[in-house]
Write a protein that holds these residues in place. Structure first.
Motif, PDB file in Angstrom:
ATOM      1  N   LEU A  13       0.847  -1.202   0.000  1.00 25.94           N
ATOM      2  CA  LEU A  13       0.000   0.000   0.000  1.00 25.94           C
ATOM      3  C   LEU A  13       0.881   1.251   0.000  1.00 25.94           C
ATOM      4  O   LEU A  13       1.916   1.293   0.661  1.00 25.94           O
ATOM      5  N   ASN A  16      -0.361   7.535   2.393  1.00 27.20           N
ATOM      6  CA  ASN A  16      -0.507   8.980   2.166  1.00 27.20           C
ATOM      7  C   ASN A  16      -0.459   9.753   3.476  1.00 27.20           C
ATOM      8  O   ASN A  16      -0.187  10.950   3.488  1.00 27.20           O
ATOM      9  N   ASN A  22      -3.903   6.498   6.224  1.00 25.47           N
ATOM     10  CA  ASN A  22      -4.581   6.672   4.943  1.00 25.47           C
ATOM     11  C   ASN A  22      -3.687   6.101   3.861  1.00 25.47           C
ATOM     12  O   ASN A  22      -2.558   6.563   3.693  1.00 25.47           O
ATOM     13  N   GLU A  24      -3.494   3.724  -0.132  1.00 27.06           N
ATOM     14  CA  GLU A  24      -4.173   3.208  -1.327  1.00 27.06           C
ATOM     15  C   GLU A  24      -3.255   2.206  -2.026  1.00 27.06           C
ATOM     16  O   GLU A  24      -2.028   2.284  -1.886  1.00 27.06           O
ATOM     17  N   LEU A  30      -5.042  -2.305  -8.617  1.00 27.60           N
ATOM     18  CA  LEU A  30      -6.455  -1.972  -8.462  1.00 27.60           C
ATOM     19  C   LEU A  30      -7.327  -2.521  -9.588  1.00 27.60           C
ATOM     20  O   LEU A  30      -8.362  -3.130  -9.335  1.00 27.60           O
ATOM     21  N   TYR A  42      -8.522   0.611  -0.369  1.00 29.90           N
ATOM     22  CA  TYR A  42      -7.993   1.832   0.267  1.00 29.90           C
ATOM     23  C   TYR A  42      -8.510   1.956   1.696  1.00 29.90           C
ATOM     24  O   TYR A  42      -9.596   1.480   2.018  1.00 29.90           O
ATOM     25  N   LYS A  43      -7.694   2.566   2.535  1.00 35.04           N
ATOM     26  CA  LYS A  43      -8.059   2.762   3.936  1.00 35.04           C
ATOM     27  C   LYS A  43      -8.074   4.248   4.223  1.00 35.04           C
ATOM     28  O   LYS A  43      -7.090   4.944   3.980  1.00 35.04           O
ATOM     29  N   ARG A  44      -9.233   4.745   4.686  1.00 30.70           N
ATOM     30  CA  ARG A  44      -9.382   6.169   4.909  1.00 30.70           C
ATOM     31  C   ARG A  44      -9.905   6.374   6.333  1.00 30.70           C
ATOM     32  O   ARG A  44     -11.042   6.011   6.652  1.00 30.70           O
ATOM     33  N   ASN A  94     -10.580  11.182  -3.833  1.00 29.21           N
ATOM     34  CA  ASN A  94      -9.858  10.422  -4.859  1.00 29.21           C
ATOM     35  C   ASN A  94      -9.339  11.391  -5.935  1.00 29.21           C
ATOM     36  O   ASN A  94     -10.066  12.290  -6.354  1.00 29.21           O
ATOM     37  N   TRP A 110      -4.243  11.963  -2.685  1.00 24.29           N
ATOM     38  CA  TRP A 110      -4.560  10.623  -3.188  1.00 24.29           C
ATOM     39  C   TRP A 110      -4.263  10.562  -4.682  1.00 24.29           C
ATOM     40  O   TRP A 110      -4.539  11.527  -5.404  1.00 24.29           O
ATOM     41  N   SER A 113      -6.459   5.712  -6.586  1.00 21.36           N
ATOM     42  CA  SER A 113      -6.896   4.435  -5.992  1.00 21.36           C
ATOM     43  C   SER A 113      -7.625   4.569  -4.661  1.00 21.36           C
ATOM     44  O   SER A 113      -7.683   3.595  -3.893  1.00 21.36           O
ATOM     45  N   ALA A 114      -8.184   5.767  -4.376  1.00 20.34           N
ATOM     46  CA  ALA A 114      -9.029   5.896  -3.179  1.00 20.34           C
ATOM     47  C   ALA A 114     -10.437   5.438  -3.540  1.00 20.34           C
ATOM     48  O   ALA A 114     -11.442   6.142  -3.356  1.00 20.34           O
TER      49      ALA A 114
END
Ligand code: MTE
Ligand code: MO
Length: 383
Positions: A13, A16, A22, A24, A30, A42-44, A94, A110, A113-114
């Motif tokens: 990953l 960010n 965070n 992607e 993807l 993705y992790k937000r 994104n 980002w 890939s968000a």
């Protein structure tokens, strides 16, 4: 620190922001699968990942303008019919990095890939709300409730240490066709901590910010949620608005996301050999609007070819056809001949004939959300 109990994450990953976490996946990973593997989703986050250990005592309280306030445990949610909904979740941020290149914006950067597509498993919110006395397709409760607010367990600095929260209209929450889920599974596995264990909301077709993770309570309220992420963030402003003249009250919280696409098989600036090049990526639109067409250009947007589109393998994708997943992205693929350095471009059209704006400058906004401008990649062709 608060961040000492974060879950393990896949090493590929792109991070960010570390705290809150965070990240992607690389573009190439993807678009290689219709259903995004959990590790590559993705992790937000806006704060530390909560630790919810005792699943038996975990409950969601239902409060506010309802007939039967109650607490529901996981066993109550699991006792309802289980639905599997294939839905694409996309962060409103994104492609923010590309927007910030024209003029600075505020927010986590980002790439493309968000966004991810998962098979979410859980109970329909419309069924859950019946348990607290709200029938299907209710726009207002007798006591005047018109919105459903989701409050999380996590704590974030934007809420001054309070929980993350958001709301959707009651009419959407009680509409079984809207497929709003209280999800406890992702791709057939128990939801993991990063994605909201043990229970999260999934609001298909709407920006990711409304799909609240780690649910703590659900409140039926008269006005929309007054939380930071509804009122002071995730709103679309015109390019003339800056941090000195912004008036947050003039705009509505963003809900549906607009038509979007991105090329995932190429990065700036890839070196390729002259000849046939395969161009692949994703396209998605909000509100259940399917993708009608994806156009690809290998001469910077002067001429276009139509890409082929697909969802599940073996089933041809037809926009608005019943065999398609209406809340899910489509993957696209085009072959083109490239002989010299050029710009490759992609743009999509949704089932309502909405198109993507050509230039990012036209949709620039100070929070850097909804960058849906034509996606461009520069390639260098080596002979
Ligand atoms: N829910 C909570 N409780 N806390 C959060 O920080 N982030 C939101 C939403 N739900 C968030 C949340 C945002 S902005 C997005 S885009 C999605 O979760 C991301 O979900 P994911 O991390 O599962 O991809
Ligand atoms: Mo987001």
């Amino acid at each position: 620190s608060d961040y000492s109990l974060e879950p393990p994450r896949h090493p590929s990953l792109q991070i960010n922001s570390k705290e809150p976490f965070n990240a992607e996946p690389p573009r190439s990973a993807l678009a290689s699968s219709y259903v995004t593997p959990v590790d590559f989703f993705y992790k937000r986050n806006h704060g530390p990942i909560p630790v919810i250990d005792d699943i038996h005592s975990y409950s969601v309280s239902f409060t506010g303008l309802i007939e039967n306030p109650k607490q529901l445990f996981m066993k109550d949610i699991r006792a309802l019919p289980k639905y599997l909904v294939t839905a694409t979740l996309q962060c409103a941020g994104n492609r923010r990095t590309a927007m910030s290149k024209t003029r600075t914006v505020k927010g986590v950067g980002w790439d493309v890939s968000a966004i991810g597509n998962a098979v979410w498993g859980g109970a329909k919110l419309a069924d859950v709300l019946e348990l607290v006395g709200i029938p299907k397709l209710t726009g207002a409760t007798r006591s005047g409730g018109k919105h459903v607010e989701f409050v999380s367990v996590d704590k974030c600095k934007e809420e001054n240490g309070g929980p993350y929260k958001a709301s959707i209209p009651l009419i959407q929450a009680t509409n079984p066709e809207a497929d709003v889920l209280l999800a406890y599974e992702m791709n057939g596995e128990t939801l993991n901590r990063d994605h909201g264990y043990p229970l999260r909301v999934v609001v298909p077709g709407v920006i990711g910010a409304r799909s609240v993770k780690w649910l703590d309570s659900i409140n039926v309220i008269a006005e929309e949620c007054q939380g930071f992420f509804m009122q002071k963030d995730y709103k679309m402003f015109p390019p003339s608005v800056n941090w000195d003249n912004i008036d947050w009250s003039t705009r509505r919280p963003q809900m549906d996301f607009p038509v979007q696409c991105a090329i995932c098989s190429l990065e700036d600036v890839n070196a390729i050999k002259p000849g046939k090049v395969k161009i692949t990526g994703y396209a998605a639109s909000g509100g259940g609007r399917g993708i009608e067409r994806v156009d690809v250009s290998v001469d910077g947007g002067k001429t276009w070819i139509e890409a082929s589109r697909y969802q599940r393998t073996g089933i041809p994708y037809i926009s608005e056809h019943t065999s398609s997943d209406k809340w899910a992205w489509v993957l696209f693929e085009a072959m083109a001949d490239v002989q010299q350095n050029t710009e490759i471009v992609a743009k999509a059209v949704d089932s309502a004939a909405n198109v993507q704006p050509e230039k990012v400058e036209e949709i620039w906004n100070l929070r850097g959300i909804l960058n849906t401008s034509w996606h461009r990649v520069q390639v260098r062709v080596g002979h």
